[in-house]
Design a protein around this motif. Structure first.
Motif: not given
Length: 282
Positions: A217-228
């Motif tokens: 309902s809210m989000i169209s795209k997402a990008t994840l950048k893992t730190t740990k």
């Protein structure tokens, strides 16, 4: 009289040493979290974080900083209170997490999320973050979930730990790539039926169906950048943290510090059981 005074001092030292004691149970973790909250209410933030945070423990204020260093430089505060309502601990007893409602002063509310590690037989705070929302309308159900069994490898070495962490990192990279290819609905293939999501402005979003409906309902795209990445030695739980860039359907992008907790499933896949998105400062 002098002997009596020495006895009182010795007893106080002993009690302090046994505070936050870890026995590998979720119950002991909740006790440590409760003692943390009580210490802050009595002595303030400096004393509480100095005693309970690990030497490398992080607080997200809003971005991750060393907990002890941060609160050492902040004014003393005692107006924060919170209650753990959900807790899990790895079968190896080396780390676990709790979450629940918090309150600041008389009119600020939200949900906290804390990861704890067992250090020399005591629970120590490893990660601490939270999200704000309006005064809660729903009463939380308390769930203190104990490990199904107990297992801790005797001869686990650093290479094996790194291999285990790499499995989780690869899972998260796969999640990120799948979202890029198929959109936000790709989360559905990585979410546990009993997932808990903490997101600013919302009370906890509980369960897979509500989680998917929320994302769609809210989000169209997402990008994840893992730190740990950190994987429990028992091989059942793992957590990651990093930066998530979320594109809303309202043509707006926002950055978040995220903490994800994964649980190994019977089919050996890793599914998300907790997801926290706290505002980030870029």
């Amino acid at each position: 009289m002098r002997k009596y005074i020495y006895t009182i001092i010795a007893a106080s030292i002993t009690m302090g040493a046994y505070a936050q004691k870890s026995d590998g149970s979720a119950k002991s973790l909740v006790k440590a979290e409760t003692e943390f909250a009580e210490t802050l209410a009595k002595k303030g933030t400096k004393s509480a974080y100095s005693d309970f945070a690990a030497s490398d423990g992080l607080v997200f204020r809003p971005n991750p900083v060393n907990a002890k260093d941060y609160y050492r430089a902040q004014p003393e505060a005692k107006d924060v209170s919170w209650t753990p309502v959900y807790a899990r601990v790895s079968r190896s007893g080396d780390w676990g997490f709790t979450t629940g409602p918090f309150k600041v002063g008389e009119d600020a509310y939200g949900q906290y999320f804390s990861v704890w590690k067992a250090v020399d037989g005591r629970w120590k705070l490893a990660l601490d973050l939270g999200v704000s929302h309006n005064k809660p309308l729903n009463k939380a159900d308390v769930q203190i979930i104990e490990p199904k069994d107990s297992f801790k490898p005797i001869f686990l070495n650093d290479k094996e730990r790194a291999t285990g962490a790499n499995i989780i990192a690869t899972t998260e990279k796969t999640l990120d790539a799948t979202i890029k290819s198929y959109g936000i609905s790709a989360f559905a293939g990585f979410i546990s039926p009993d997932v808990r999501i903490l997101f600013p402005g919302y009370e906890p979003i509980l369960g897979k169906d509500k989680a998917i409906a929320f994302f769609n309902s809210m989000i169209s795209k997402a990008t994840l950048k893992t730190t740990k990445v950190d994987k429990a030695e028992g091989g059942d739980l793992a957590y990651t943290y990093g930066i998530a860039a979320l594109d809303y359907k309202a043509d707006l992008r926002e950055s978040f510090n995220y903490v994800f907790v994964y649980e190994r499933q019977a089919d050996h896949n890793w599914n998300l059981i907790a997801m926290v998105f706290a505002p980030a400062e870029r």
